[in-house]
Design an enzyme around this catalytic site. Structure first.
Site, PDB file in Angstrom:
ATOM      1  N   ASN A   9       0.864  -1.184   0.000  1.00 44.28           N
ATOM      2  CA  ASN A   9       0.000   0.000   0.000  1.00 44.28           C
ATOM      3  C   ASN A   9       0.899   1.231   0.000  1.00 44.28           C
ATOM      4  O   ASN A   9       1.502   1.556   1.015  1.00 44.28           O
ATOM      5  CB  ASN A   9      -0.890  -0.031   1.254  1.00 44.28           C
ATOM      6  CG  ASN A   9      -1.710   1.238   1.401  1.00 44.28           C
ATOM      7  OD1 ASN A   9      -1.868   1.999   0.439  1.00 44.28           O
ATOM      8  ND2 ASN A   9      -2.242   1.464   2.597  1.00 44.28           N
ATOM      9  N   LYS A  11       0.000   4.276  -0.279  1.00 50.00           N
ATOM     10  CA  LYS A  11      -0.667   5.457   0.289  1.00 50.00           C
ATOM     11  C   LYS A  11      -0.446   6.659  -0.647  1.00 50.00           C
ATOM     12  O   LYS A  11      -0.423   6.489  -1.860  1.00 50.00           O
ATOM     13  CB  LYS A  11      -0.170   5.738   1.707  1.00 50.00           C
ATOM     14  CG  LYS A  11      -0.140   4.484   2.572  1.00 50.00           C
ATOM     15  CD  LYS A  11       0.110   4.792   4.015  1.00 50.00           C
ATOM     16  CE  LYS A  11       0.314   3.487   4.768  1.00 50.00           C
ATOM     17  NZ  LYS A  11       0.173   3.645   6.198  1.00 50.00           N
ATOM     18  N   HIS A  95      -9.464   1.173   4.781  1.00 46.85           N
ATOM     19  CA  HIS A  95      -8.189   1.353   5.495  1.00 46.85           C
ATOM     20  C   HIS A  95      -8.412   2.310   6.666  1.00 46.85           C
ATOM     21  O   HIS A  95      -9.190   3.260   6.575  1.00 46.85           O
ATOM     22  CB  HIS A  95      -7.136   1.912   4.528  1.00 46.85           C
ATOM     23  CG  HIS A  95      -5.754   1.870   5.090  1.00 46.85           C
ATOM     24  ND1 HIS A  95      -5.301   2.804   5.993  1.00 46.85           N
ATOM     25  CD2 HIS A  95      -4.737   0.995   4.911  1.00 46.85           C
ATOM     26  CE1 HIS A  95      -4.056   2.508   6.332  1.00 46.85           C
ATOM     27  NE2 HIS A  95      -3.690   1.410   5.689  1.00 46.85           N
ATOM     28  N   GLU A  97      -6.781   4.697   7.757  1.00 48.63           N
ATOM     29  CA  GLU A  97      -6.554   6.121   7.472  1.00 48.63           C
ATOM     30  C   GLU A  97      -7.773   6.739   6.797  1.00 48.63           C
ATOM     31  O   GLU A  97      -8.090   7.911   7.007  1.00 48.63           O
ATOM     32  CB  GLU A  97      -5.287   6.289   6.621  1.00 48.63           C
ATOM     33  CG  GLU A  97      -4.038   6.047   7.465  1.00 48.63           C
ATOM     34  CD  GLU A  97      -2.843   5.501   6.706  1.00 48.63           C
ATOM     35  OE1 GLU A  97      -2.828   5.559   5.458  1.00 48.63           O
ATOM     36  OE2 GLU A  97      -1.922   4.995   7.368  1.00 48.63           O
ATOM     37  N   GLU A 167      -5.386  -5.020  10.543  1.00 47.80           N
ATOM     38  CA  GLU A 167      -4.338  -4.019  10.749  1.00 47.80           C
ATOM     39  C   GLU A 167      -4.597  -3.270  12.057  1.00 47.80           C
ATOM     40  O   GLU A 167      -5.380  -2.309  12.073  1.00 47.80           O
ATOM     41  CB  GLU A 167      -4.353  -3.005   9.601  1.00 47.80           C
ATOM     42  CG  GLU A 167      -4.096  -3.618   8.247  1.00 47.80           C
ATOM     43  CD  GLU A 167      -3.528  -2.577   7.297  1.00 47.80           C
ATOM     44  OE1 GLU A 167      -2.407  -2.792   6.831  1.00 47.80           O
ATOM     45  OE2 GLU A 167      -4.171  -1.550   7.057  1.00 47.80           O
ATOM     46  N   GLY A 173       2.523   2.172  10.583  1.00 49.43           N
ATOM     47  CA  GLY A 173       3.476   3.270  10.411  1.00 49.43           C
ATOM     48  C   GLY A 173       4.189   3.679  11.694  1.00 49.43           C
ATOM     49  O   GLY A 173       4.799   4.741  11.753  1.00 49.43           O
ATOM     50  N   SER A 213       3.501  -2.228  10.239  1.00 47.92           N
ATOM     51  CA  SER A 213       4.956  -2.231  10.390  1.00 47.92           C
ATOM     52  C   SER A 213       5.597  -3.583  10.035  1.00 47.92           C
ATOM     53  O   SER A 213       6.499  -4.057  10.734  1.00 47.92           O
ATOM     54  CB  SER A 213       5.352  -1.784  11.807  1.00 47.92           C
ATOM     55  OG  SER A 213       4.900  -0.462  12.033  1.00 47.92           O
TER      56      SER A 213
HETATM   57  C1  PEP Z   1      -0.637   0.077   5.810  1.00 48.52           C
HETATM   58  O1  PEP Z   1      -0.531   1.121   5.181  1.00 48.52           O
HETATM   59  O2  PEP Z   1      -1.636  -0.599   5.643  1.00 48.52           O
HETATM   60  C2  PEP Z   1       0.436  -0.307   6.717  1.00 48.52           C
HETATM   61  C3  PEP Z   1       0.317  -1.422   7.360  1.00 48.52           C
HETATM   62  O3  PEP Z   1       1.516   0.548   6.849  1.00 48.52           O
HETATM   63  P1  PEP Z   1       2.948   0.223   7.547  1.00 48.52           P
HETATM   64  O4  PEP Z   1       3.419  -1.098   6.968  1.00 48.52           O
HETATM   65  O5  PEP Z   1       3.814   1.358   7.158  1.00 48.52           O
HETATM   66  O6  PEP Z   1       2.715   0.117   9.005  1.00 48.52           O
END
Ligand code: PEP
Length: 250
Positions: A9, A11, A95, A97, A167, A173, A213
């Site tokens: 992803n 973003k 997601h 976000e 998630e 992040g 992460s």
């Molecule tokens: C994500 O954007 O879904 C995500 C898990 O980001 P990161 O791997 O940077 O934590």
């Protein structure tokens, strides 16, 4: 057997020219990889360029969002027809976000999942709790509510066409990954939920990805868990070498 998926992803990262630079480098690094589905989700403006660059490779294309109407007066939105035409086979939906900054709710997520399925775009349906909810021992209640709302009125046959991404929001992040045991516990809960709602076939076949992460260093331990079928990767998917190392987890 569930084929693992590693999805990146991006973003709101990478312009079209940066996407054109990333793809050939990444393609070289995943040469000969087998037994894993690889997906990249660039921003809308770079989807076409990414689609051209990965044509005739095993990499698949995903959008990061979708709207539920095919066309019309919806300024700023992107329709399933538009995604389909440029070769998007997947779409990230719900997601955290989008839930946090753009008012996405279980209801809008449900509409988007139904739309994607109608256009044969595989939804990557994201769920997960925030830190406060985990600390208050409400993780399963929260992801149960998100599953119930997001999958409302879907048939068993629809549910088996979905990919779910667990998630935990506190791990996205932040560099703070859920332990493999914490992730496994949530994934088992999700698979049991699907078993109750849609039966054994759907539960045993559905792919449940972990996101939060993920790095080349922690992917192996996560993938060793019974109910983890892949990863949704943010930051570490932006560099060809780290994303390729995750893809090559086995
Ligand atoms: C994500 O954007 O879904 C995500 C898990 O980001 P990161 O791997 O940077 O934590």
């Amino acid at each position: 057997m569930r084929i693992p998926i590693i999805a990146g992803n991006w973003k709101m990262n990478k312009t079209t020219s940066e996407t054109r630079a990333f793809c050939p480098e990444f393609i070289k690094l995943i040469d000969n990889v087998k037994g894993v589905e690889i997906v990249i989700a660039p921003p809308f403006t770079a989807l076409s360029a990414a689609g051209d660059a990965i044509r005739d490779t095993i990499i698949k294309l995903s959008a990061q969002n979708i709207f539920w109407e095919e066309k019309g007066a919806y300024t700023g939105e992107i329709s399933p027809l538009m995604l389909k035409e440029i070769g998007c086979g997947y779409c990230i939906i719900g997601h955290s976000e989008r839930r946090q900054y753009f008012g996405e709710t279980d209801d809008t997520v449900n509409k988007k999942i139904k739309t994607a399925l109608n256009y044969e775009i595989t939804p990557v349906f994201c769920i997960g709790e925030i830190l406060k909810e985990r600390e208050e021992n409400r993780t399963m209640a929260v992801i149960g509510r998100q599953l119930k709302g997001g999958l409302r009125d879907l048939l068993e046959s629809d549910i088996s066409r979905i990919v779910i991404a667990y998630e935990p929001v506190w791990a996205i992040g932040t560099g703070k990954t859920a332990t493999p045991q914490q992730a496994q516990e949530a994934h088992r809960f999700i698979r049991d939920f699907i078993r109750k709602k849609a039966g054994d076939k759907a539960a045993d076949g559905i792919r449940i990805l972990y996101g939060g992460s993920v790095t080349p260093e922690n992917i192996k331990d996560l993938m060793a868990q019974d109910d983890i079928d892949g990863a949704l990767v943010g930051g570490a998917s932006l560099k060809p070498d780290s994303f390729a190392a995750i893809v090559r987890f086995s």
